[in-house]
Enzyme design. Structure first.
Site, PDB file in Angstrom:
ATOM      1  N   ASP A 188       0.852  -1.189   0.000  1.00 14.74           N
ATOM      2  CA  ASP A 188       0.000   0.000   0.000  1.00 14.74           C
ATOM      3  C   ASP A 188       0.891   1.242   0.000  1.00 14.74           C
ATOM      4  OD1 ASP A 188      -1.765   2.061   0.507  1.00 14.74           O
ATOM      5  OD2 ASP A 188      -2.943   0.939   1.973  1.00 14.74           O
ATOM      6  N   HIS A 189       0.902   1.947  -1.147  1.00 11.68           N
ATOM      7  CA  HIS A 189       1.816   3.085  -1.286  1.00 11.68           C
ATOM      8  C   HIS A 189       1.349   4.311  -0.507  1.00 11.68           C
ATOM      9  CE1 HIS A 189       5.430   4.556  -2.807  1.00 11.68           C
ATOM     10  NE2 HIS A 189       5.196   4.573  -4.110  1.00 11.68           N
ATOM     11  N   ARG A 190       0.139   4.261   0.077  1.00 16.21           N
ATOM     12  CA  ARG A 190      -0.305   5.365   0.926  1.00 16.21           C
ATOM     13  C   ARG A 190       0.481   5.414   2.220  1.00 16.21           C
ATOM     14  NH1 ARG A 190      -6.556   3.922   1.428  1.00 16.21           N
ATOM     15  NH2 ARG A 190      -5.527   1.922   1.886  1.00 16.21           N
ATOM     16  N   ILE A 233       3.362   3.064   2.800  1.00 15.22           N
ATOM     17  CA  ILE A 233       4.685   2.444   2.692  1.00 15.22           C
ATOM     18  C   ILE A 233       5.407   3.040   1.490  1.00 15.22           C
ATOM     19  CG2 ILE A 233       5.947   0.291   2.376  1.00 15.22           C
ATOM     20  CD1 ILE A 233       3.500  -1.167   3.544  1.00 15.22           C
TER      21      ILE A 233
END
Length: 430
Positions: free
Chosen positions: A400-402, A404
């Site tokens: 999850d790029h939000r 990490i």
């Protein structure tokens, strides 16, 4: 007297099911505990036992019909005169944010009618104040930007179902004229120069397949995925496994690479806790989980399932091997329990077992990461400035790029690689 058997709330968030097989006929005698039907839910296929002894009067649904929790689907003639009163007086079971269910006693913030008489008017009165919907449905509506209070629910007592939310979302986003839209079956047939039905087959989606579709859509369009890929030389692990594999077979242990990967992943999760977490957007909080319930994706005849190994960090390599074999086998045989298919904190999927090399796994929502394993292959690599033949395992990590960043993704894979390339170090640190 006549007893109306309602489709029971079997727990784990199950709201409806599809009748795949009737196990009784009208007029047949049945005992309490005998199965009346086989029902496919969005997680497993299960048999529904009769709560009463008597004679089956009427089957109120056909094979293939969808039935909701609280819907009468069988009537049974019993000897107890009190049965009809109990049956007709029992309220519908509705899962709400403040509802608690113990047996058939229901506490709720909403007024729930005890029968279907005047159903539509009462539902409208309730929905004007607050619609009936589960917390999961409310979260989905929020994620898709849909006003749940404007949706007419199709579930029991007007409850808003996930399908209602998806339908409302599609209507709001579809601004294109209908005329522009669609090729009819007739038009498609003309293009293909063939009669309708000759070159296509329409196969109804099963409940499990529909659920998989919804979950994948929810994950992909809620979580901004990014994927990091790498390879690890597992030649030492290959030798270690080969050395003990046959001897452990005598103890009924199938020693695969998966238990070692689970151990390595848990070590990485402990160093980088944001991968063992979920994001609570409503409260602007990151929920860091201090336990390690690892989901193992299993390919079954009915579709992808993710049974869970609880507290995997407390198990040895041998215990993990037994657990992986157990849950995977029961998932494929459809004997897995519903509770074993939910609540994982991090998931591992092994598409290499069927020949895949690299892939982009989709996160098991609402988790923050998933680790994909490719096929172990012998290939030349450079080791100590020499070209050697090594056993190489491909890794794909989606996260999850939000919450990490890319650097953390690289650190996670580096940790897993370090431990898998030196299995003695893995065993010492786990």
């Amino acid at each position: 007297m006549k007893f109306e058997f309602k489709f029971p709330d079997i727990g784990e968030g199950i709201h409806e099911g599809v009748i795949t097989k009737w196990l009784v006929e009208e007029g047949s005698e049945i005992k309490e505990g005998d199965s009346v039907a086989e029902v496919e839910t969005d997680k497993v296929t299960t048999e529904i036992p009769s709560p009463r002894t008597g004679t089956v009067l009427k089957l109120l649904a056909k094979k293939g019909d969808t039935i909701n929790v609280g819907q009468v689907f069988v009537t049974i003639e019993t000897e107890d005169a009190s049965e009809e009163a109990v049956s007709n007086g029992a309220p519908e079971v509705v899962e709400e944010e403040t509802a608690g269910v113990v047996g058939e006693v229901i506490a709720s913030s909403e007024v729930i009618p005890s029968s279907t008489e005047g159903f539509e008017k009462k539902t409208e009165a309730i929905s004007a104040e607050k619609v009936l919907a589960t917390p999961v449905a409310r979260a989905l509506a929020k994620d898709l930007g849909v006003d749940i209070n404007k949706i007419k629910g199709t579930g029991p007592n007007g409850r808003v179902m996930k399908e209602d939310i998806y339908n409302a979302s599609r209507k709001e986003t579809d601004k294109e004229p209908e005329e522009k839209a669609k090729l009819t079956d007739k038009a498609v047939s003309a293009i293909l120069h063939t009669a309708p039905g000759e070159r296509v087959e329409r196969v109804p989606l099963t409940r499990i397949r529909k659920t998989i579709s919804e979950k994948m859509t929810q994950s992909r369009f809620t979580i901004p995925h990014t994927t990091a890929m790498d390879e690890v030389d597992i030649s030492k692990l290959y030798d270690l496994r080969k050395r003990y594999k046959d001897s452990l077979k005598d103890e009924d242990v199938n020693l695969t690479y998966m238990p070692f990967v689970i151990k390595a992943a848990i070590s990485a999760l402990k160093e980088l806790p944001e991968f063992n977490a979920s994001l609570d957007m409503e409260n602007d909080e990151l929920i860091l989980k201090k336990y390690y319930d690892i989901g193992i994706a299993a390919d079954t005849d009915r579709g992808l399932m993710v049974p869970v190994i609880r507290e995997a960090d407390r198990l040895s390599i041998v215990q993990l091997a037994k657990a992986v074999e157990d849950i995977s086998t029961r998932a494929k045989n459809n004997t897995i329990e519903l509770a074993e298919l939910k609540g994982s904190t991090f998931t591992i999927t092994n598409y290499g077992s069927i020949g895949g090399y690299f892939g982009i796994p989709i996160i098991n929502y609402p988790e923050s990461g998933v680790l994909g394993l490719g096929r172990v292959t012998k290939k030349p690599i450079v080791r100590d400035d020499e070209i050697v033949i090594a056993h190489v395992l491909p890794l794909s990590l989606s996260y999850d790029h939000r919450i990490i960043d890319g650097a953390s993704g690289a650190r996670f894979l580096n940790k897993v690689k370090e431990l898998l390339s030196e299995p003695e170090l893995l065993l010492l640190k786990s």
